[in-house]
Enzyme design. Structure first.
Site, short mmCIF file in Angstrom:
data_model
loop_
_atom_site.label_atom_id
_atom_site.label_comp_id
_atom_site.label_asym_id
_atom_site.label_seq_id
_atom_site.Cartn_x
_atom_site.Cartn_y
_atom_site.Cartn_z
N THR A 183 0.85 -1.19 0.00
CA THR A 183 0.00 0.00 0.00
C THR A 183 0.88 1.24 0.00
O THR A 183 2.04 1.18 0.43
CB THR A 183 -0.89 0.05 1.24
OG1 THR A 183 -0.03 0.03 2.38
CG2 THR A 183 -1.84 -1.12 1.29
N GLU A 328 -6.08 -3.23 -0.75
CA GLU A 328 -6.53 -4.29 0.16
C GLU A 328 -7.79 -5.00 -0.33
O GLU A 328 -8.18 -6.02 0.23
CB GLU A 328 -6.83 -3.69 1.56
CG GLU A 328 -5.60 -3.31 2.34
CD GLU A 328 -5.12 -1.88 2.06
OE1 GLU A 328 -5.46 -1.34 0.99
OE2 GLU A 328 -4.41 -1.33 2.92
N LYS A 437 -12.58 18.97 10.18
CA LYS A 437 -13.48 19.03 11.34
C LYS A 437 -13.65 20.48 11.74
O LYS A 437 -12.75 21.10 12.27
CB LYS A 437 -12.93 18.20 12.50
CG LYS A 437 -13.02 16.72 12.16
CD LYS A 437 -12.03 15.87 12.92
CE LYS A 437 -11.88 14.53 12.24
NZ LYS A 437 -10.59 14.31 11.61
N TRP A 442 -18.35 17.75 10.22
CA TRP A 442 -17.38 17.32 9.22
C TRP A 442 -17.65 17.96 7.86
O TRP A 442 -18.80 18.05 7.42
CB TRP A 442 -17.43 15.80 9.04
CG TRP A 442 -16.82 15.05 10.16
CD1 TRP A 442 -16.29 15.59 11.30
CD2 TRP A 442 -16.69 13.64 10.27
NE1 TRP A 442 -15.82 14.59 12.10
CE2 TRP A 442 -16.05 13.38 11.50
CE3 TRP A 442 -17.04 12.56 9.45
CZ2 TRP A 442 -15.77 12.09 11.93
CZ3 TRP A 442 -16.75 11.28 9.87
CH2 TRP A 442 -16.12 11.05 11.11
P1 AMP Z 1 -4.89 2.49 -3.02
O1 AMP Z 1 -4.81 1.33 -2.13
O2 AMP Z 1 -3.61 3.19 -3.25
O3 AMP Z 1 -5.59 2.15 -4.29
O4 AMP Z 1 -5.80 3.58 -2.30
C1 AMP Z 1 -7.10 3.28 -1.87
C2 AMP Z 1 -7.80 4.53 -1.44
O5 AMP Z 1 -8.00 5.41 -2.54
C3 AMP Z 1 -9.19 4.30 -0.90
O6 AMP Z 1 -9.20 3.86 0.43
C4 AMP Z 1 -9.81 5.67 -1.07
O7 AMP Z 1 -9.44 6.55 -0.03
C5 AMP Z 1 -9.19 6.16 -2.35
N1 AMP Z 1 -10.11 5.93 -3.46
C6 AMP Z 1 -10.13 4.90 -4.32
N2 AMP Z 1 -11.10 5.05 -5.23
C7 AMP Z 1 -11.74 6.21 -4.93
C8 AMP Z 1 -12.84 6.92 -5.48
N3 AMP Z 1 -13.49 6.48 -6.55
N4 AMP Z 1 -13.21 8.07 -4.88
C9 AMP Z 1 -12.57 8.53 -3.79
N5 AMP Z 1 -11.51 7.92 -3.24
C10 AMP Z 1 -11.11 6.77 -3.79
#
Ligand code: AMP
Length: 546
Positions: A183, A328, A437, A442
């Protein structure tokens, strides 16, 4: 009583076997790292992946060993994936956009033994060679004529020529590890998500559904989303499984290069993060370009701005669906495909749902909880922690990093704050740490950003919370203007008026030359907060001097 059906382990080698048998002549076209467009087929990929498996065995690789790839989306990268996974080794995708220090950490943590690398990354590997003690071999994904100067490195094409395609794949438990992806690690060290053959196979089946990616044997698919970021949303697995033609863009992801491939290869379906689509739209508008075959694009990774959905729909007749997921979750978790009730609504009303992150397909369970663990209603307005459970969701990180990551009911806390509505459509409010916040309430930074991004002068917008003596935090809007544009605070605030609650209005607008993006193409809020750490809101100054 147990059922009496056949035991057919869900291992991913069967996906490329299937493509070889039933779609063997279907093309995989790549923009090669050396430059030219190169063409191959699933049958050739299958043959060459088997040769790579034998090459890896010859280098001493055994089941469970980690073999990394540091590579763009190309046919060769697909060959490496299947060659590694077919023999039960673990394919570790490395994100080249990470800093060298992070890359070294990840390679050492995974104890990678072999790294397949594109030519692009030779300098960084050569420079850091001494810091990678577990790596025994580097395989440069090119032919002898292009090898570059990496002493001791092996040549991909030579290994393929030297090895036989006679290699048994599979034959192991479907829960065997297949892939490893770290990640982005916004806090602490990156953590490894260890996919199994079974989880990859199930993710493939689910995402092929028509309400998810819905790709078919008649589609030509361009995965812009990299194989090193959340597995290209599974497209290097679902493409062969469906028998789709694949078009792999290599390292050129700018608007002009993507457009060229979309048109010359007759692409019907594509997937990428919003910034890529924004670049494509800008390019199309500047060049009066057309999209003559593209029908559908899936956008995810960050929230999709309304202006992008409208732009594709109204100017080019392309349908955009919004998806959410994370490393994940393999990664696809939700997609905003309309259900029957939404499909019956007018176009503008449907758009409200299209801008949400969408609903879960089969095998993804979602719930919203407050801090005390109480489940929250699906009313479209109550925010809570988004939790997820399912057969392709992480149960633990590699080597136990982060400890226990599931709650008592087996749900994983995504770290996202979201709402769920009566149609089961989830909407991300923010990453938990980015939520603003203000006075105990929020504010969603994402929602303000997306509206601001629709301003005709804005190229990118970001919203962060800044300390305020009375309200704890207030929103600050940062805007990167399109080249040659001039903007004022008042015109951006006027643009937001009526589109967000009055108390959500940013206390200030700052124009910046650069809005940094992280290694996975998302706005890097941590870095922005860092850059703005000495900034004081005018409203806070007024308060301090009052
Ligand atoms: P990653 O593991 O790098 O793909 O990041 C995952 C995170 O990206 C998620 O937990 C979200 O916070 C963000 N994310 C993924 N898709 C979206 C989406 N369509 N809109 C907003 N945030 C997103």
């Amino acid at each position: 009583m147990l059922g009496l059906m056949q035991n057919w382990p869900l291992t991913v080698d069967k996906i490329i076997d299937h493509a070889n048998h039933w779609h063997g002549s279907r093309e995989v076209v790549s923009r090669s790292i050396e430059g030219p467009i190169v063409r191959t087929t699933y049958a050739r990929i299958h043959d060459r992946a088997k040769r790579l498996s034998n090459a890896l065995k010859g280098l001493g690789i055994q089941a469970g060993d980690r073999v990394a790839t540091l590579a763009w989306n190309t046919g060769r990268h697909i060959e490496a994936w299947y060659g590694i996974m077919g023999i039960g080794a673990v394919c570790h995708t490395l994100n080249p956009r990470l800093f060298a220090e992070q890359l070294c950490y990840i390679i050492n943590h995974a104890e990678d033994q072999v790294i397949f690398t594109d030519l692009t990354f030779l300098p960084i590997l050569i420079e850091n060679r001494a810091k990678l003690p577990t790596v025994k071999h580097f395989i440069v994904m090119t032919d002898e004529g292009h090898m570059g100067g990496f002493p001791g490195a092996l040549c991909f094409e030579t290994l393929i020529d030297q090895n036989s395609a006679d290699c048994a794949w599979g034959g192991f438990d479907e829960n065997t590890a297949a892939g490893l992806c770290y990640t982005s690690g916004t806090t602490g060290h990156p953590k490894g998500v260890l996919y199994s053959h079974r989880s990859n196979f199930l993710h493939t089946l689910v995402t092929m559904g028509v309400d998810v990616l819905g790709i078919s044997a008649r589609d030509t698919v361009l995965p812009v989303v990299p194989m090193f970021h959340a597995n290209a949303w599974g497209l290097a697995l679902s493409g062969p499984a469906a028998g789709s033609k694949l078009v792999m863009p290599g390292q050129k992801l700018d608007g002009a290069s993507v457009h060229e491939l979309l048109e010359t290869e007759g692409v019907t379906f594509s997937a990428a993060v919003p910034t890529v689509w924004q670049m494509l739209l800008t390019h199309l508008r500047q060049t009066n370009g057309t999209l003559s075959t593209l029908k559908r694009v899936v956008i995810g990774g960050s929230a999709v701005p309304e202006a992008i959905v409208r732009g594709f729909r109204d100017e080019y007749g392309v349908d955009v669906t919004h998806a959410w997921g994370m490393t994940e979750t393999s990664p696809l978790g939700t997609q905003a495909t309309p259900n029957a009730a939404i499909a019956a609504m007018g176009e503008e009303e449907q758009l409200r749902y299209k801008l949400k992150q969408g609903r879960p397909p089969i095998a993804i369970e979602l719930k919203l909880q407050d801090d005390a663990g109480v489940e929250l209603p699906h009313d479209g307005t109550t925010f809570g922690k988004l939790k997820v459970r399912g057969p392709f969701v992480a149960g633990a990180y590699f080597r136990g990093d982060g400890g226990q990551i599931l709650d008592d009911a087996g749900f994983f806390d995504t770290g996202d704050v979201a709402t769920l509505d009566e149609h089961g459509f989830m909407q991300i409010t923010d990453r938990a740490k980015d939520v603003i916040k203000s006075g105990g309430e929020w504010i969603s930074s994402i929602e303000i950003e997306n509206i601001a991004m629709g301003h005709p002068k804005a190229e990118l917008a970001a919203v962060i919370g800044v300390l305020h003596p009375k309200w704890d935090e207030r929103p600050l809007l940062l805007v990167k203007l399109k080249a040659g544009e001039q903007g004022t605070k008042d015109e951006f605030l006027a643009f937001l008026e009526g589109k967000i609650a009055k108390w959500w209005t940013p206390d200030d607008v700052v124009f910046v030359d650069d809005i940094p993006l992280g290694a996975t193409g998302k706005i890097d809020k941590k870095l922005i907060r860092d850059r703005m750490k000495d900034y004081v809101l005018p409203t806070a100054k007024a308060k301090a001097t009052a």
